[in-house]
Design a protein around this motif. Sequence first.
Motif, PDB file in Angstrom:
ATOM      1  N   GLN A   1       2.281   2.267  -3.861  1.00 50.70           N
ATOM      2  CA  GLN A   1       1.371   2.129  -4.991  1.00 50.70           C
ATOM      3  C   GLN A   1       1.868   2.876  -6.221  1.00 50.70           C
ATOM      4  O   GLN A   1       1.503   2.551  -7.350  1.00 50.70           O
ATOM      5  CB  GLN A   1      -0.020   2.641  -4.609  1.00 50.70           C
ATOM      6  N   ASP A   2       2.712   3.885  -5.991  1.00 51.47           N
ATOM      7  CA  ASP A   2       3.225   4.649  -7.127  1.00 51.47           C
ATOM      8  C   ASP A   2       4.029   3.771  -8.078  1.00 51.47           C
ATOM      9  O   ASP A   2       4.102   4.046  -9.281  1.00 51.47           O
ATOM     10  CB  ASP A   2       4.075   5.817  -6.641  1.00 51.47           C
TER      11      ASP A   2
ATOM     12  N   LYS B   1      -7.219  -9.002  -2.659  1.00 47.41           N
ATOM     13  CA  LYS B   1      -5.906  -9.459  -3.098  1.00 47.41           C
ATOM     14  C   LYS B   1      -5.896 -10.977  -3.289  1.00 47.41           C
ATOM     15  O   LYS B   1      -6.311 -11.725  -2.417  1.00 47.41           O
ATOM     16  CB  LYS B   1      -4.831  -9.072  -2.076  1.00 47.41           C
TER      17      LYS B   1
ATOM     18  N   GLU C   1       0.823  -1.206   0.000  1.00 47.79           N
ATOM     19  CA  GLU C   1       0.000   0.000   0.000  1.00 47.79           C
ATOM     20  C   GLU C   1       0.860   1.260   0.000  1.00 47.79           C
ATOM     21  O   GLU C   1       0.494   2.280  -0.565  1.00 47.79           O
ATOM     22  CB  GLU C   1      -0.917  -0.005   1.236  1.00 47.79           C
TER      23      GLU C   1
ATOM     24  N   ILE D   1      -7.565  -5.118  -9.278  1.00 46.55           N
ATOM     25  CA  ILE D   1      -7.281  -3.739  -8.888  1.00 46.55           C
ATOM     26  C   ILE D   1      -8.272  -2.794  -9.549  1.00 46.55           C
ATOM     27  O   ILE D   1      -8.561  -2.907 -10.742  1.00 46.55           O
ATOM     28  CB  ILE D   1      -5.848  -3.343  -9.328  1.00 46.55           C
TER      29      ILE D   1
ATOM     30  N   GLU E   1      -4.815   6.893  -9.350  1.00 47.61           N
ATOM     31  CA  GLU E   1      -5.002   6.256  -8.050  1.00 47.61           C
ATOM     32  C   GLU E   1      -5.371   4.801  -8.265  1.00 47.61           C
ATOM     33  O   GLU E   1      -5.973   4.440  -9.278  1.00 47.61           O
ATOM     34  CB  GLU E   1      -6.127   6.933  -7.255  1.00 47.61           C
ATOM     35  N   ILE E   2      -5.027   3.964  -7.307  1.00 48.83           N
ATOM     36  CA  ILE E   2      -5.422   2.561  -7.388  1.00 48.83           C
ATOM     37  C   ILE E   2      -5.991   2.109  -6.052  1.00 48.83           C
ATOM     38  O   ILE E   2      -5.657   2.637  -5.002  1.00 48.83           O
ATOM     39  CB  ILE E   2      -4.252   1.637  -7.793  1.00 48.83           C
ATOM     40  N   GLN E   3      -6.860   1.149  -6.138  1.00 48.45           N
ATOM     41  CA  GLN E   3      -7.439   0.535  -4.947  1.00 48.45           C
ATOM     42  C   GLN E   3      -7.425  -0.967  -5.143  1.00 48.45           C
ATOM     43  O   GLN E   3      -8.036  -1.497  -6.078  1.00 48.45           O
ATOM     44  CB  GLN E   3      -8.877   1.014  -4.738  1.00 48.45           C
ATOM     45  N   TYR E   4      -6.708  -1.684  -4.285  1.00 47.62           N
ATOM     46  CA  TYR E   4      -6.710  -3.133  -4.368  1.00 47.62           C
ATOM     47  C   TYR E   4      -8.075  -3.643  -3.934  1.00 47.62           C
ATOM     48  O   TYR E   4      -8.597  -3.232  -2.892  1.00 47.62           O
ATOM     49  CB  TYR E   4      -5.633  -3.735  -3.470  1.00 47.62           C
TER      50      TYR E   4
ATOM     51  N   CYS F   1      -8.605   0.930 -10.644  1.00 47.65           N
ATOM     52  CA  CYS F   1      -7.757   2.097 -10.871  1.00 47.65           C
ATOM     53  C   CYS F   1      -8.610   3.300 -11.235  1.00 47.65           C
ATOM     54  O   CYS F   1      -9.585   3.183 -11.976  1.00 47.65           O
ATOM     55  CB  CYS F   1      -6.756   1.834 -11.996  1.00 47.65           C
TER      56      CYS F   1
END
Length: 313
Positions: free
Chosen positions: A31-32, A58, A28, A74, A52-55, A76
């Motif tokens: 993430q970049d 997983k 986390e 993911i 931006e991303i949000q898992y 995004c």
Amino acid sequence: MEYHTYEQGGTYINPLTDAGFKILFARESSQDILIGFLNAVLDRDNVDPITEIQYLDKEKLKEQPGERSVIYDIHCKTKCGKRFIVEMQNRSQSYFIDRTIFYVARAITEQGRSRDWEYSFMPVYGIFISDFVILKGDDRVRIDAEICDMDSGKQFSDKVRLVYIQLPNFRVSSPEKCGDYFERWIYLLKNMNIMETMPFVEKIFKRVEQVARVENLSPDERWRYERDLKFYRDYRNQMSFAKKEAREEGLAEGRAEGRAEGRVEGRAESLWKVARNMLKEGLGLQTISTVTGFSIDELKDNICQGPDVAPIG
């Protein structure tokens, strides 16, 4: 197929192992790095970059307990919004393409709603990195597939896109020969574990250098990494041994077949010599056929020339 292996005391992790891939792309706090990689693969023209991303869940797609791969679902954030499936697969397997299509299809159906839904869903992109050649005889590094009109070849829908990266086909030999961000990322994936220093100066690669240093891993991460590294090495050694055995067996069979074919060819040539000599002595084709085993038509085609053909009897 050549595989690099992590050497004890190396500077960076091997990102082709399960744990190495997670360290590089699943934290986390970093993430970049994943955003930079996905943009290099999918938005090479910077038209709709991921910001931006949000898992989601997983590794929820990793259902087989013995399966060695890393899969992430993911979400995004871009201008139009997309959902991504990212997988690193380091073991060749049957029906790999079918499986990737299944994953993408499931990510689509999971967006369904039970009421008042008009079948509008986020596009789903699958990015599948393989440490083996997916399509035999295909020497491309990346394969891009989408839903197209078969007559015109034009895009029919933008809701599905599949990107396959065949690492063995990437043969850029040095960092200086990498042409763009995409090639730099692929070069790192293939060579990071044997590099002593980071060859690229861009900010995102400085972040990669920081995260991927073995010395920066926590004790728990180091333990998991070295465990998965052992699995990775064992598998590569098993594959290498199996290929070596197959080559040796193939060579032995080839030599045996060659000797057998040589004997057969030698016997055949001797028989043709006998047939030609019998013809010169004026013996009939029927007699020559009985002695040599060649048919009369074969004898006519191979040893009978000109008007002076021996009689049949």
